[in-house]
Design an enzyme around this catalytic site. Sequence first.
Site, PDB file in Angstrom:
ATOM      1  N   HIS A   1       4.053   7.902 -11.857  1.00  0.00           N
ATOM      2  CA  HIS A   1       4.990   6.881 -11.424  1.00  0.00           C
ATOM      3  C   HIS A   1       6.355   7.512 -11.250  1.00  0.00           C
ATOM      4  CE1 HIS A   1       7.406   3.160 -11.426  1.00  0.00           C
ATOM      5  NE2 HIS A   1       6.305   2.553 -11.077  1.00  0.00           N
TER       6      HIS A   1
ATOM      7  N   GLU B   1      -1.090   0.361 -10.531  1.00  0.00           N
ATOM      8  CA  GLU B   1      -1.935   0.215  -9.351  1.00  0.00           C
ATOM      9  C   GLU B   1      -3.406   0.444  -9.667  1.00  0.00           C
ATOM     10  OE1 GLU B   1       1.015   1.691  -9.117  1.00  0.00           O
ATOM     11  OE2 GLU B   1       2.058   0.627  -7.508  1.00  0.00           O
TER      12      GLU B   1
END
Length: 383
Positions: free
Chosen positions: A268, A323
């Site tokens: 991330h 995700e």
Amino acid sequence: MADNVTLKSETPRVSASGLDNVVAAETALSHVDGEAGRLIVAGYDVEDLVKAHDFEGAAAALWAAAGLEPAPSGRQVKAALGRAREAAFALVPGLLSLNCHENVTEGLRTGLSMLADDVGNGNGEGDIPAHIRVMGAAAVFTAALVRSEEKKSPVAPDAGAGHAKDFLRMLRDEPASAAEVEALNAYMVTVADHGMNASTFTARVIASTRAGTISAVVGALCALKGPLHGGAPGPVLDMLDEIGTAANIEPWLTREIAGGARLMGFGHRVYRVRDPRADVFNKAVTILTNGNERVRFAREVELAALKALRAAKPGNRIDTNMEYYTAVLLEALGIPRDAVTSVFAMARIAGWTAHVMEQERVGRLIRPQSTYVGHWPEGEAAA
């Protein structure tokens, strides 16, 4: 509120390219602590926000934090969203007749552009505030666009139902289970706001021009649909499909990592430890699917990927991001891959519109400077 925007007027440094570490605003809406793996939304740790509120309650909390007066209750938001879904459904025939969209997200962009920034336009939107109208419309348009792709007729909303429950019903034309509604609520609450990301910053820039809430949300959606921002959940499912079997997990990972490929659902831009939202989604998936084979396979891939990434990049902490389990969760809810970004937007509209409210209260145009690195007219030296 004082003028809280802190964009600098001095000559910008080239090192600020991408605006990394540049503070663009003060906000009461959310805080992302990437080092600690913590997300605070409207004064709650995100895990506690999911426990305390359904989506309507979380939206109410965000709007209240943005300074909306009078501060709404979750019950009031639920009723207003029911009216907004009914108003939006009247626009569905016109949206579907355009037949100009290549996928659900492109269609949603077109549909939201049909809404007026100002009310009283004679198209059935009435006096419903823009932040409510756009949120209600996103759910109606997304469900109708998915059904259109499947050659099915749109399903009218139930104004008395909760937002997540009604979206699933409009999507399938049959009631959702309590577990499915709980799972979608958890997802939507968790992604409702997340700091000054690209789409949120886009919304605030547009809001600073006083273009209007709808325009700001349309611009934010355009930023979100970019593959570097909101496009990861679909590729996660593509990755799981490509791996296929448990026996192929390690060979596939070894080949991809050695080739320098990026593994979807891992790492991330901000979090240096596990994304706290991934844990919320993991729990929701567990409740929803009761340990089905797809989820077990996804967890096996996750563990193997984390092990392989740490072996390949020992000095770089890479963890699972939201995700990864978003993909598995939304797939289990029957949401097609090309609609994942639209469902994300349905929830993030709560945060986008709250940021619009904050920015409009600041009342200052966002207008950063740039450093010119091009050629100067002949005979002139660089300034």
